[in-house]
Motif scaffolding. Structure first.
Motif, PDB file in Angstrom:
ATOM      1  N   GLU A  13      20.349  -0.882 -13.551  1.00  0.00           N
ATOM      2  CA  GLU A  13      21.711  -1.125 -13.085  1.00  0.00           C
ATOM      3  C   GLU A  13      22.540  -1.863 -14.134  1.00  0.00           C
ATOM      4  O   GLU A  13      23.699  -1.551 -14.362  1.00  0.00           O
ATOM      5  N   GLU A  14      21.942  -2.876 -14.738  1.00  0.00           N
ATOM      6  CA  GLU A  14      22.628  -3.697 -15.734  1.00  0.00           C
ATOM      7  C   GLU A  14      21.745  -3.808 -16.974  1.00  0.00           C
ATOM      8  O   GLU A  14      20.548  -4.060 -16.856  1.00  0.00           O
ATOM      9  N   LYS A  38      26.628  -7.445 -22.727  1.00  0.00           N
ATOM     10  CA  LYS A  38      26.315  -6.470 -21.682  1.00  0.00           C
ATOM     11  C   LYS A  38      26.873  -5.123 -22.093  1.00  0.00           C
ATOM     12  O   LYS A  38      27.977  -5.038 -22.641  1.00  0.00           O
ATOM     13  N   ARG A  95      28.917  -0.687 -17.755  1.00  0.00           N
ATOM     14  CA  ARG A  95      28.222   0.142 -16.772  1.00  0.00           C
ATOM     15  C   ARG A  95      28.483   1.633 -16.951  1.00  0.00           C
ATOM     16  O   ARG A  95      27.578   2.438 -16.870  1.00  0.00           O
ATOM     17  N   GLN A  99      26.239   3.452 -19.629  1.00  0.00           N
ATOM     18  CA  GLN A  99      24.783   3.358 -19.609  1.00  0.00           C
ATOM     19  C   GLN A  99      24.121   4.689 -19.312  1.00  0.00           C
ATOM     20  O   GLN A  99      22.945   4.861 -19.541  1.00  0.00           O
TER      21      GLN A  99
END
Length: 178
Positions: free
Chosen positions: A139-140, A171, A174, A177
């Motif tokens: 997810e992350e 990070k 999202r 990814q």
């Protein structure tokens, strides 16, 4: 003289050796012995100033130890000062992956951080020449303290710039990814 062996290379070549307390234990011991000898002489001479200074030092030492015992990190932990906060950020994520590389003191820091991470958190440690493959099952995805070369490599693999989340922690956005 021994501290100069650490301070001068840091000033000339750069580095953080002189900011780490453990390298100065011999110098601290000499300081304590000097203060103890001076206060002992003052007390031996029945000088009230020596007793007052000694009482202040003991009181401040006790206060400092109480504060230190309750702190997650302390001023002398400069290379790993942010580790508890970084672990808290990562723990807020669902199904996180933490990527780092064998660079500087990353190995020691990631071990330190892992003690505070949820057990299901996955960690990946890369050598600089190890190929990176995009990870889709997480997810992350966080990147801990990447060198400039490693950061560029990750940005090329995921085709996006990394977002800074906290000092030393980045990070992957999202949407990039997958």
């Amino acid at each position: 003289i021994p501290p100069l062996g650490l301070i001068l290379p840091d000033l000339i070549l750069g580095g953080i050796r002189s900011s780490m307390t453990r390298y100065f234990f011999s110098a601290y011991g000499a300081i304590y012995l000097t203060i103890g000898f001076t206060l002992g002489r003052k007390i031996e001479q029945r000088s009230p100033i020596g007793s007052i200074i000694l009482a202040i030092i003991f009181t401040m030492g006790i206060i400092s130890n109480i504060i230190n015992a309750n702190a997650q990190t302390w001023w002398n932990k400069s290379p790993s000062y942010h580790n508890p906060a970084i672990a808290n950020i990562i723990n807020q994520a669902e199904n996180p992956l933490v990527i780092t590389e064998k660079f500087g003191i990353n190995e020691g820091n990631i071990i330190s951080i892992s003690h505070n991470l949820k057990p299901e958190t996955k960690l990946q440690l890369f050598n600089i020449n190890t190929p990176i493959k995009p990870q889709q099952e997480f997810e992350e995805i966080y990147v801990f303290n990447p060198s400039d070369e490693f950061r560029k490599k990750i940005e090329n693999v995921y085709q996006t710039p990394l977002n800074s989340v906290y000092p030393l922690l980045y990070k992957i956005p999202r949407e990039n990814q997958n």
